[in-house]
Design an enzyme around this catalytic site. Structure first.
Site, PDB file in Angstrom:
ATOM      1  N   ARG A  77       0.842  -1.205   0.000  1.00 26.52           N
ATOM      2  CA  ARG A  77       0.000   0.000   0.000  1.00 26.52           C
ATOM      3  C   ARG A  77       0.876   1.254   0.000  1.00 26.52           C
ATOM      4  O   ARG A  77       0.556   2.238  -0.672  1.00 26.52           O
ATOM      5  CB  ARG A  77      -0.946  -0.030   1.205  1.00 26.52           C
ATOM      6  CG  ARG A  77      -2.012  -1.117   1.097  1.00 26.52           C
ATOM      7  CD  ARG A  77      -2.700  -1.412   2.392  1.00 26.52           C
ATOM      8  NE  ARG A  77      -3.425  -0.258   2.920  1.00 26.52           N
ATOM      9  CZ  ARG A  77      -4.045  -0.274   4.099  1.00 26.52           C
ATOM     10  NH1 ARG A  77      -3.987  -1.371   4.872  1.00 26.52           N
ATOM     11  NH2 ARG A  77      -4.678   0.781   4.552  1.00 26.52           N
ATOM     12  N   ASN A 109      -8.005   7.410   7.733  1.00 27.26           N
ATOM     13  CA  ASN A 109      -7.024   7.031   6.709  1.00 27.26           C
ATOM     14  C   ASN A 109      -5.606   7.070   7.270  1.00 27.26           C
ATOM     15  O   ASN A 109      -5.273   7.936   8.074  1.00 27.26           O
ATOM     16  CB  ASN A 109      -7.145   7.957   5.501  1.00 27.26           C
ATOM     17  CG  ASN A 109      -8.543   7.911   4.913  1.00 27.26           C
ATOM     18  OD1 ASN A 109      -9.319   7.001   5.187  1.00 27.26           O
ATOM     19  ND2 ASN A 109      -8.878   8.926   4.127  1.00 27.26           N
ATOM     20  N   HIS A 126      -6.382   6.116  13.207  1.00 27.63           N
ATOM     21  CA  HIS A 126      -5.894   4.750  12.976  1.00 27.63           C
ATOM     22  C   HIS A 126      -4.413   4.713  12.626  1.00 27.63           C
ATOM     23  O   HIS A 126      -3.920   3.758  12.023  1.00 27.63           O
ATOM     24  CB  HIS A 126      -6.732   4.069  11.885  1.00 27.63           C
ATOM     25  CG  HIS A 126      -8.176   3.919  12.289  1.00 27.63           C
ATOM     26  ND1 HIS A 126      -9.179   3.712  11.378  1.00 27.63           N
ATOM     27  CD2 HIS A 126      -8.773   3.974  13.500  1.00 27.63           C
ATOM     28  CE1 HIS A 126     -10.346   3.640  12.027  1.00 27.63           C
ATOM     29  NE2 HIS A 126     -10.123   3.786  13.301  1.00 27.63           N
ATOM     30  N   SER A 195     -17.829   4.520   5.169  1.00 31.24           N
ATOM     31  CA  SER A 195     -18.983   3.605   5.183  1.00 31.24           C
ATOM     32  C   SER A 195     -19.608   3.559   6.569  1.00 31.24           C
ATOM     33  O   SER A 195     -20.651   2.936   6.761  1.00 31.24           O
ATOM     34  CB  SER A 195     -18.522   2.206   4.767  1.00 31.24           C
ATOM     35  OG  SER A 195     -17.467   1.790   5.632  1.00 31.24           O
ATOM     36  N   ASN A 219     -21.109  11.365   0.179  1.00 32.23           N
ATOM     37  CA  ASN A 219     -20.807   9.982  -0.198  1.00 32.23           C
ATOM     38  C   ASN A 219     -21.651   9.618  -1.422  1.00 32.23           C
ATOM     39  O   ASN A 219     -22.819   9.987  -1.480  1.00 32.23           O
ATOM     40  CB  ASN A 219     -21.173   9.044   0.968  1.00 32.23           C
ATOM     41  CG  ASN A 219     -20.567   7.656   0.839  1.00 32.23           C
ATOM     42  OD1 ASN A 219     -20.660   7.042  -0.213  1.00 32.23           O
ATOM     43  ND2 ASN A 219     -19.963   7.178   1.901  1.00 32.23           N
TER      44      ASN A 219
HETATM   45  C1  BV8 Z   1     -11.230  -1.109  19.086  1.00 33.02           C
HETATM   46  C2  BV8 Z   1      -5.886   0.871   9.939  1.00 33.02           C
HETATM   47  C3  BV8 Z   1     -11.171  -1.571  21.435  1.00 33.02           C
HETATM   48  C4  BV8 Z   1      -5.317  -0.352   9.327  1.00 33.02           C
HETATM   49  C5  BV8 Z   1      -8.235   0.411  10.443  1.00 33.02           C
HETATM   50  C6  BV8 Z   1     -18.636  -1.762  18.076  1.00 33.02           C
HETATM   51  C7  BV8 Z   1     -19.469  -2.420  17.240  1.00 33.02           C
HETATM   52  C8  BV8 Z   1     -18.935  -3.397  16.351  1.00 33.02           C
HETATM   53  C9  BV8 Z   1     -17.571  -3.692  16.289  1.00 33.02           C
HETATM   54  C10 BV8 Z   1     -16.748  -3.020  17.126  1.00 33.02           C
HETATM   55  C11 BV8 Z   1     -17.276  -2.084  18.028  1.00 33.02           C
HETATM   56  N1  BV8 Z   1     -16.245  -1.594  18.710  1.00 33.02           N
HETATM   57  C12 BV8 Z   1     -15.098  -2.197  18.292  1.00 33.02           C
HETATM   58  C13 BV8 Z   1     -15.389  -3.062  17.321  1.00 33.02           C
HETATM   59  C14 BV8 Z   1     -14.449  -3.859  16.611  1.00 33.02           C
HETATM   60  C15 BV8 Z   1     -13.825  -3.124  15.413  1.00 33.02           C
HETATM   61  C16 BV8 Z   1     -14.861  -2.721  14.386  1.00 33.02           C
HETATM   62  O1  BV8 Z   1     -15.331  -1.603  14.323  1.00 33.02           O
HETATM   63  N2  BV8 Z   1     -15.178  -3.702  13.528  1.00 33.02           N
HETATM   64  C17 BV8 Z   1     -16.105  -3.409  12.409  1.00 33.02           C
HETATM   65  C18 BV8 Z   1     -15.534  -3.988  11.138  1.00 33.02           C
HETATM   66  C19 BV8 Z   1     -17.443  -4.011  12.688  1.00 33.02           C
HETATM   67  N3  BV8 Z   1     -13.118  -1.917  15.848  1.00 33.02           N
HETATM   68  C20 BV8 Z   1     -11.839  -2.082  16.275  1.00 33.02           C
HETATM   69  O2  BV8 Z   1     -11.263  -3.148  16.332  1.00 33.02           O
HETATM   70  C21 BV8 Z   1     -11.136  -0.806  16.708  1.00 33.02           C
HETATM   71  N4  BV8 Z   1     -10.502  -1.024  17.981  1.00 33.02           N
HETATM   72  O3  BV8 Z   1     -12.437  -1.014  19.078  1.00 33.02           O
HETATM   73  O4  BV8 Z   1     -10.458  -1.329  20.215  1.00 33.02           O
HETATM   74  C22 BV8 Z   1     -11.384  -3.015  21.413  1.00 33.02           C
HETATM   75  C23 BV8 Z   1     -10.266  -3.815  21.566  1.00 33.02           C
HETATM   76  C24 BV8 Z   1     -10.501  -5.177  21.625  1.00 33.02           C
HETATM   77  C25 BV8 Z   1     -11.772  -5.738  21.366  1.00 33.02           C
HETATM   78  C26 BV8 Z   1     -12.862  -4.870  21.159  1.00 33.02           C
HETATM   79  C27 BV8 Z   1     -12.659  -3.493  21.181  1.00 33.02           C
HETATM   80  C28 BV8 Z   1      -9.997  -0.448  15.722  1.00 33.02           C
HETATM   81  C29 BV8 Z   1     -10.540  -0.176  14.374  1.00 33.02           C
HETATM   82  C30 BV8 Z   1      -9.419   0.353  13.450  1.00 33.02           C
HETATM   83  C31 BV8 Z   1      -8.893  -0.721  12.532  1.00 33.02           C
HETATM   84  N5  BV8 Z   1      -7.926  -0.147  11.590  1.00 33.02           N
HETATM   85  N6  BV8 Z   1      -7.312   0.981   9.622  1.00 33.02           N
HETATM   86  C32 BV8 Z   1      -5.470  -0.367   7.817  1.00 33.02           C
HETATM   87  O5  BV8 Z   1      -5.651   0.713   7.233  1.00 33.02           O
HETATM   88  O6  BV8 Z   1      -5.355  -1.460   7.252  1.00 33.02           O
HETATM   89  S1  BV8 Z   1      -9.904   0.454   9.968  1.00 33.02           S
HETATM   90  C33 BV8 Z   1      -9.871   0.776   8.253  1.00 33.02           C
HETATM   91  O7  BV8 Z   1     -11.088   0.291   7.781  1.00 33.02           O
HETATM   92  C34 BV8 Z   1      -9.866   2.236   7.887  1.00 33.02           C
HETATM   93  O8  BV8 Z   1      -9.012   2.985   8.693  1.00 33.02           O
HETATM   94  C35 BV8 Z   1     -11.331   2.614   8.078  1.00 33.02           C
HETATM   95  O9  BV8 Z   1     -11.596   2.922   9.399  1.00 33.02           O
HETATM   96  C36 BV8 Z   1     -12.032   1.326   7.749  1.00 33.02           C
HETATM   97  C37 BV8 Z   1     -12.579   1.402   6.373  1.00 33.02           C
HETATM   98  O10 BV8 Z   1     -13.720   2.203   6.450  1.00 33.02           O
HETATM   99  P1  BV8 Z   1     -13.857   3.503   5.505  1.00 33.02           P
HETATM  100  O11 BV8 Z   1     -12.696   4.370   5.679  1.00 33.02           O
HETATM  101  O12 BV8 Z   1     -15.193   4.019   5.758  1.00 33.02           O
HETATM  102  O13 BV8 Z   1     -13.713   2.907   4.024  1.00 33.02           O
HETATM  103  P2  BV8 Z   1     -14.703   1.928   3.244  1.00 33.02           P
HETATM  104  O14 BV8 Z   1     -13.920   1.396   2.115  1.00 33.02           O
HETATM  105  O15 BV8 Z   1     -15.376   0.984   4.172  1.00 33.02           O
HETATM  106  O16 BV8 Z   1     -15.846   2.902   2.677  1.00 33.02           O
HETATM  107  C38 BV8 Z   1     -15.492   3.886   1.741  1.00 33.02           C
HETATM  108  C39 BV8 Z   1     -16.708   4.788   1.632  1.00 33.02           C
HETATM  109  O17 BV8 Z   1     -16.373   5.867   0.762  1.00 33.02           O
HETATM  110  C40 BV8 Z   1     -17.926   4.072   1.024  1.00 33.02           C
HETATM  111  O18 BV8 Z   1     -19.080   4.442   1.754  1.00 33.02           O
HETATM  112  C41 BV8 Z   1     -17.986   4.624  -0.405  1.00 33.02           C
HETATM  113  O19 BV8 Z   1     -19.314   4.730  -0.880  1.00 33.02           O
HETATM  114  C42 BV8 Z   1     -17.379   6.016  -0.204  1.00 33.02           C
HETATM  115  N7  BV8 Z   1     -16.750   6.595  -1.402  1.00 33.02           N
HETATM  116  C43 BV8 Z   1     -16.167   5.948  -2.449  1.00 33.02           C
HETATM  117  N8  BV8 Z   1     -15.676   6.880  -3.342  1.00 33.02           N
HETATM  118  C44 BV8 Z   1     -15.950   8.102  -2.827  1.00 33.02           C
HETATM  119  C45 BV8 Z   1     -16.611   7.933  -1.582  1.00 33.02           C
HETATM  120  N9  BV8 Z   1     -17.022   8.969  -0.822  1.00 33.02           N
HETATM  121  C46 BV8 Z   1     -16.771  10.232  -1.305  1.00 33.02           C
HETATM  122  N10 BV8 Z   1     -16.107  10.477  -2.492  1.00 33.02           N
HETATM  123  C47 BV8 Z   1     -15.694   9.450  -3.268  1.00 33.02           C
HETATM  124  N11 BV8 Z   1     -15.072   9.718  -4.418  1.00 33.02           N
END
Ligand code: BV8
Length: 244
Positions: A77, A109, A126, A195, A219
């Protein structure tokens, strides 16, 4: 990337933008899409690396199980990012810091494109792909765009890992707290290119809304956050933000 018909900007939102002094911007992978950075989700599918869903290769367990594989994923990446530049969306957001009395940019990001576009004091929830961290003494080291990245900690000799927050890991201390504070005191909150599925980041617009702020999503697709937004501008950030 499909060019969409630009949304009309509601008068009420324009007035809010004129009056607002404290503004929060939360961004996700979508804000970097027009720079050529692949998003994690979109179009109904999610990113996979060597057969592993991204939230597996980007998970805490992988660091202890297979650190070289984690580095391979982030090295790939980072190489991609070296030839990519900020887009109009990053540039507009950077310009907003002179437009509003207090602008807080919070990003999920790790690509560093907001800073490259001139945004200061970006809260990287992150972490950053341009830093490495020691797995035992937590010393941090910049990763340059030109030289090869370090493998070993210069302070204690242990191995380095990407300085990003992996799934199952806590966010950098203070980062979420600072973001939540800015959300609780802002009058206007923009949610751009996310998202809204990853927590605790996706909880920030809810904090702003509960504190009485006007929340505006940008979005091309609907998200779980859309229903709780005051305004939803359907389009690509690089095309919509210049309209504001
Ligand atoms: C944590 C770094 C405490 C690495 C990343 C509550 C409920 C459910 C689950 C959880 C919860 N709390 C915690 C969790 C677990 C988990 C979580 O959220 N899981 C999800 C999947 C359900 N969270 C964690 O683990 C977090 N830590 O909570 O610690 C803890 C500890 C132990 C146990 C429990 C809790 C840490 C989360 C961070 C992980 N690291 N990134 C890497 O980059 O590889 S997350 C990574 O994915 C990104 O940073 C980002 O956050 C995520 C992706 O999401 P988006 O950025 O939104 O991107 P995506 O592709 O999904 O969407 C793109 C959007 O853009 C779309 O909507 C699209 O339509 C739109 N788009 C496209 N083109 C355009 C556009 N918009 C505008 N213009 C355009 N041109």
């Amino acid at each position: 990337m499909q060019s969409l018909v630009n949304p009309t900007i509601p008068g009420e939102l324009r007035r809010k933008i004129v009056d607002a002094r404290r503004v929060l911007v939360l961004t996700g992978a979508g804000v970097s899409a027009e720079s050529g950075v692949p998003t994690f989700r979109g179009g109904g599918k999610s990113a996979v690396w060597k057969g592993m869903p991204f939230d597996v290769i980007s998970s805490a367990g992988m660091v202890s199980r297979d650190l070289p594989a984690v580095w391979e994923w982030f090295d790939y990446r980072r190489e991609l990012l070296k030839s990519l530049r900020p887009n109009r969306a990053h540039e507009e957001i950077a310009r907003w810091q002179d437009r509003f009395e207090k602008l807080t940019v919070v990003t999920q990001n790790v690509d560093g494109l907001h800073q490259l576009a001139g945004s200061n004091n970006v809260i990287e929830l992150h972490g950053s792909i341009w830093r490495a961290r020691c797995i035992s003494c937590s010393s941090r080291f910049e990763i340059s765009r030109t030289q090869s990245r370090p493998d070993i900690c210069a302070d204690c000799g242990d191995r380095l890992r990407p300085d990003v927050v992996l799934f199952g890991e806590l966010l950098p201390s203070g980062a979420f707290e600072m973001a939540a504070e800015a959300a609780a005191e802002c009058e206007l909150c923009f949610v751009i290119g996310t998202s809204g599925l990853v927590y605790p980041a996706a909880g920030l617009p809810e904090i702003a809304k509960a504190a009485g702020a006007c929340v505006c999503e940008v979005n091309p697709e609907r998200t779980p956050l859309s229903a709780s937004c005051d305004h939803v501008l359907t389009g690509n950030a690089g095309e919509v933000l210049p309209l504001l």
